[in-house]
Write an enzyme that holds these catalytic residues in place. Sequence first.
Site, PDB file in Angstrom:
ATOM      1  N   HIS A 167      38.529  27.675  70.145  1.00  0.00           N
ATOM      2  CA  HIS A 167      39.872  28.116  69.958  1.00  0.00           C
ATOM      3  C   HIS A 167      39.613  29.404  68.837  1.00  0.00           C
ATOM      4  O   HIS A 167      40.840  29.497  68.372  1.00  0.00           O
ATOM      5  CB  HIS A 167      40.720  26.966  69.143  1.00  0.00           C
ATOM      6  CG  HIS A 167      41.002  25.669  70.040  1.00  0.00           C
ATOM      7  ND1 HIS A 167      41.657  25.653  70.910  1.00  0.00           N
ATOM      8  CD2 HIS A 167      40.232  24.357  69.820  1.00  0.00           C
ATOM      9  CE1 HIS A 167      41.782  24.206  71.439  1.00  0.00           C
ATOM     10  NE2 HIS A 167      40.915  23.552  70.824  1.00  0.00           N
ATOM     11  N   SER A 226      34.507  56.996  68.718  1.00  0.00           N
ATOM     12  CA  SER A 226      35.841  57.651  68.540  1.00  0.00           C
ATOM     13  C   SER A 226      35.923  59.137  68.442  1.00  0.00           C
ATOM     14  O   SER A 226      34.950  59.589  68.029  1.00  0.00           O
ATOM     15  CB  SER A 226      36.308  57.079  67.222  1.00  0.00           C
ATOM     16  OG  SER A 226      37.894  57.704  66.875  1.00  0.00           O
TER      17      SER A 226
END
Length: 456
Positions: free
Chosen positions: A174, A304
Amino acid sequence: MSFKQKSNPESILYGQETEKALENFQISQLTMPRMFIRSLGLLKYACAKANRDLGKLEPEISTAIQRAAIEVAEGIHDDQFNVDVFQTGSGTSTNMNANEVIAKLASASTGAAVHPNDHVNCGQSSNDIIPSCIHISAAFSVSESLLPALDHLADKIDEQAHANRKTIKTGRTHLMDAVPMTFGQELSGWSAQIKNAKSHVEVCFPQLLELAVGGSAIGTGINTHPQFGEEVTKNINKRLNLQFKEADNHFAAISSQDAVVALSGSLRSTALSLSKIANDLRWLRSGPTSGLGEITLKKLQAGSSIMPGKVNPVIPESVLMACTQVQGNDFAISLGGQAGNFQLNTMLPLIAFNIIQSIELLSNASTALAEKAIDGMTVNHDHISDKLWRNPILVTSLVDKLGYDKCAEIAEKSFHEQRSVLDVAEELSGISRADLKTYMDPSKLTNEHRSNKNTS
């Protein structure tokens, strides 16, 4: 939309049927893949040779057709194949395109009038040629590209699993901390997924080796020598070193694409396995300061245009996009498979384009993942070890001795006070620190002795 331009009139090899197709089908800028044209050229070669051996073509004409067909297969005349994928559903336009190009080349080399239909297409119909090409191109691409790529990826994962078989880390369910495991165990799961995916593809492979050729227009073999299909498959096998055979039932081979639909389903599940691995790599690489930071991937390019020093998981991201496309292709192929009305499937070009693209995408994605992500991946051992002992779920090892509720209390106190679970357990359990270290030893909690042999 700007459509792909036709060839220079002075260099055009195709004829009027291809001209009509170029005018009629201006739907996309997509043309049939190289692998399909290669297979079509090889099939035309095999048909010409079979027709000569069966007495249906004069040796000189057959030889000229064979020579021209091999040139098509080798890509020498790819600029002549510009018919849109979204054409007549039988692929007749692409078949006629090949017939016309080969006929013109053969005529030029012999001085004889080689006819596209009477000679190049002798004993054939688009309805059995195009399905046969789909199977040939898919089978060859799977055997020569996809299966080796999956093996290569599994090998690279196994190498990393072996190298990190003793590295203990926090497992996660999870997206939350769970009990410990080794990095080798985690990677063995990836390897098993890839090996299982390969086996699913291999299950589909034998059906791809059945070719519709010899069935002619609807499966009855009209205007075709009874031994034509058998001879053609023998000739194909000599060129590709595969074990193609004439379909047991031509009616099924021409009217359905069940084998390719099944293959596409196995490709979709392979894409899901690659997606799982690619996503895990992204999560494990996340950071470097605010994420999991368990591994470091190769720096391949700037991440970037505005943030200096940023490094992104570019290969896993590209793999995820490729796998998403494969899943979309599978949906299109499944719908295309439903288009078998009576004696012919009428979405053959669509199915051909998508299945070949899916195989190529998965082959290339697997190779990229193996060579540019898995190979060269480094495990940040100190960071992993530091986080491991802060994992409150280590208290799971004490459940048999303290009970679930007391262990939950220890875990919650450890987390909220940001203290070592060992310290809190010593405080609340009444068990000596030495015994706690033994009970909570992460190496014992991995059950490594039960693990798959791939982690050893």
